[in-house]
Write a protein that holds these residues in place. Sequence first.
Motif, PDB file in Angstrom:
ATOM      1  N   ASN A   1       0.827  -1.209   0.000  1.00  0.00           N
ATOM      2  CA  ASN A   1       0.000   0.000   0.000  1.00  0.00           C
ATOM      3  C   ASN A   1       0.860   1.258   0.000  1.00  0.00           C
ATOM      4  N   TRP A   2       1.967   1.229   0.737  1.00  0.00           N
ATOM      5  CA  TRP A   2       2.890   2.367   0.776  1.00  0.00           C
ATOM      6  C   TRP A   2       3.468   2.630  -0.612  1.00  0.00           C
ATOM      7  N   PHE A   3       3.797   1.569  -1.356  1.00  0.00           N
ATOM      8  CA  PHE A   3       4.329   1.717  -2.707  1.00  0.00           C
ATOM      9  C   PHE A   3       3.363   2.482  -3.607  1.00  0.00           C
ATOM     10  N   TYR A   4       2.079   2.215  -3.443  1.00  0.00           N
ATOM     11  CA  TYR A   4       1.076   2.834  -4.306  1.00  0.00           C
ATOM     12  C   TYR A   4       0.714   4.255  -3.875  1.00  0.00           C
ATOM     13  N   THR A   5       0.913   4.566  -2.616  1.00  0.00           N
ATOM     14  CA  THR A   5       0.462   5.865  -2.100  1.00  0.00           C
ATOM     15  C   THR A   5       1.584   6.875  -1.895  1.00  0.00           C
ATOM     16  N   HIS A   6       2.830   6.416  -1.767  1.00  0.00           N
ATOM     17  CA  HIS A   6       3.919   7.351  -1.506  1.00  0.00           C
ATOM     18  C   HIS A   6       4.292   8.116  -2.771  1.00  0.00           C
ATOM     19  N   ASP A   7       4.650   9.375  -2.611  1.00  0.00           N
ATOM     20  CA  ASP A   7       4.909  10.240  -3.761  1.00  0.00           C
ATOM     21  C   ASP A   7       6.225   9.922  -4.457  1.00  0.00           C
ATOM     22  N   SER A   8       7.294   9.764  -3.700  1.00  0.00           N
ATOM     23  CA  SER A   8       8.631   9.568  -4.287  1.00  0.00           C
ATOM     24  C   SER A   8       9.179   8.215  -3.862  1.00  0.00           C
ATOM     25  N   VAL A   9       8.691   7.177  -4.519  1.00  0.00           N
ATOM     26  CA  VAL A   9       9.055   5.815  -4.123  1.00  0.00           C
ATOM     27  C   VAL A   9      10.529   5.529  -4.385  1.00  0.00           C
ATOM     28  N   VAL A  10      11.037   5.958  -5.548  1.00  0.00           N
ATOM     29  CA  VAL A  10      12.420   5.633  -5.923  1.00  0.00           C
ATOM     30  C   VAL A  10      13.416   6.245  -4.942  1.00  0.00           C
ATOM     31  N   SER A  11      13.270   7.525  -4.661  1.00  0.00           N
ATOM     32  CA  SER A  11      14.197   8.185  -3.731  1.00  0.00           C
ATOM     33  C   SER A  11      14.065   7.596  -2.324  1.00  0.00           C
ATOM     34  N   ALA A  12      12.830   7.227  -1.938  1.00  0.00           N
ATOM     35  CA  ALA A  12      12.633   6.620  -0.619  1.00  0.00           C
ATOM     36  C   ALA A  12      13.314   5.260  -0.535  1.00  0.00           C
ATOM     37  N   LEU A  13      13.214   4.478  -1.620  1.00  0.00           N
ATOM     38  CA  LEU A  13      13.870   3.165  -1.643  1.00  0.00           C
ATOM     39  C   LEU A  13      15.386   3.300  -1.576  1.00  0.00           C
ATOM     40  N   VAL A  14      15.920   4.323  -2.232  1.00  0.00           N
ATOM     41  CA  VAL A  14      17.371   4.566  -2.164  1.00  0.00           C
ATOM     42  C   VAL A  14      17.788   4.823  -0.718  1.00  0.00           C
ATOM     43  N   ILE A  15      16.988   5.600   0.002  1.00  0.00           N
ATOM     44  CA  ILE A  15      17.295   5.893   1.410  1.00  0.00           C
ATOM     45  C   ILE A  15      17.196   4.623   2.257  1.00  0.00           C
ATOM     46  N   ILE A  16      16.158   3.825   2.026  1.00  0.00           N
ATOM     47  CA  ILE A  16      15.961   2.601   2.823  1.00  0.00           C
ATOM     48  C   ILE A  16      17.094   1.611   2.578  1.00  0.00           C
ATOM     49  N   ILE A  17      17.428   1.388   1.311  1.00  0.00           N
ATOM     50  CA  ILE A  17      18.527   0.457   0.997  1.00  0.00           C
ATOM     51  C   ILE A  17      19.860   1.038   1.465  1.00  0.00           C
ATOM     52  N   GLY A  18      19.998   2.361   1.324  1.00  0.00           N
ATOM     53  CA  GLY A  18      21.217   3.014   1.812  1.00  0.00           C
ATOM     54  C   GLY A  18      21.413   2.830   3.307  1.00  0.00           C
ATOM     55  N   SER A  19      20.309   2.826   4.059  1.00  0.00           N
ATOM     56  CA  SER A  19      20.426   2.598   5.500  1.00  0.00           C
ATOM     57  C   SER A  19      20.949   1.193   5.781  1.00  0.00           C
ATOM     58  N   GLY A  20      20.562   0.225   4.919  1.00  0.00           N
ATOM     59  CA  GLY A  20      21.075  -1.136   5.078  1.00  0.00           C
ATOM     60  C   GLY A  20      22.564  -1.227   4.797  1.00  0.00           C
ATOM     61  N   VAL A  21      23.007  -0.522   3.742  1.00  0.00           N
ATOM     62  CA  VAL A  21      24.436  -0.499   3.405  1.00  0.00           C
ATOM     63  C   VAL A  21      25.233   0.142   4.538  1.00  0.00           C
ATOM     64  N   LEU A  22      24.712   1.239   5.077  1.00  0.00           N
ATOM     65  CA  LEU A  22      25.397   1.916   6.178  1.00  0.00           C
ATOM     66  C   LEU A  22      25.406   1.055   7.439  1.00  0.00           C
ATOM     67  N   ALA A  23      24.351   0.248   7.624  1.00  0.00           N
ATOM     68  CA  ALA A  23      24.316  -0.652   8.783  1.00  0.00           C
ATOM     69  C   ALA A  23      25.457  -1.659   8.708  1.00  0.00           C
TER      70      ALA A  23
END
Length: 344
Positions: A220-242
């Motif tokens: 549902n978040w994928f369909y409703t969020h405005d900037s999915v690509v940039s948000a995914l970059v941040i989420i995956i980036g947090s994993g890399v930084l972890a």
Amino acid sequence: MEQGGQAGGLGNLRALLAILQWWGFNVTVIIINKWIFQKLDFKFPLTVSCVHFICSSVGAYIAIHVFKTKPLIEVEPEDRWKRIFPMSFVFCINIVLGNVSLRYIPVSFMQTIKSFTPATTVILQWLFWSKYFEWRIWASLVPIVGGILLTSITELSFNMFGFCAAMVGCLATSTKTILAESLLHGYKFDSINTVYYMAPFATMILALPAMLLEGGGVINWFYTHDSVVSALVIIIGSGVLAFCLNFSIFYVIHSTTAVTFNVAGNLKVAVAVLVSWLIFRNPISAMNAVGCAITLVGCTFYGYVRHLISQHAAALGSPTTSQTNSPRSQMEMLHLVGDKQEKV
């Protein structure tokens, strides 16, 4: 003499750089995770934790097999299930509860509660493993407990669910530390090899619950969020930084003394609290700040006391870990892993 001074200067510089990059990765991971939950409205801590585990699994594989940063510590297949899997389960619970608490309470409050881990470690060992502790250890816990109580009472953004998640996370961290000696006995793991073996198990443990409990919300978040690509970059980036954070811990452990590591670890909490307040502007009362400061001072004092006890034991030629049942032999002196590894 001059060469010795230069070597000492380079050693101090190396230690300082190691601490700064450790602080940088740690604070950045915490802030980004809070940003994901609060600003991106991605309120799925299980999924975020799963992304972190996947990134850490891939990163550890590349670090060991591609860049040869550390040699692979071979573990028998049977030991992977009997020893590594139980540790991975507790490790998974610890990380998930940390992200859950971050979802509901401010970074400052969560970081202060995490400082309660020394007290939960001592109490668990005393209650369930019948370990004897010198009075100085118990005395050093008083400011930690008092600071946590003061911080909790005066927290303006208090949330019971987030508070409970953070407290249970402390218990999980302590349990992981306590189990490390018996389950990983005979293996000398560094932080990279630890992640290499535990992260895949943690991914396997968490994947199904994350899909069942959060899958619908994520879609549902994928369909409703405005900037999915940039948000995914941040989420995956947090994993890399972890993963980078785990790598930075390996570097700082080999560049500092136990006392320096302990002090730097507590100052790191203060830096995280300050940076999070500057970014998120969560309200912090004067008494709340005092409680946080008391907790951090108590943690530093606790680490110093344990270091003194360890030095005293080394001077007497007695081991820090004993298998006898006398109160003296059971005296807790960084008894399961090292000063630094316990902090990790």
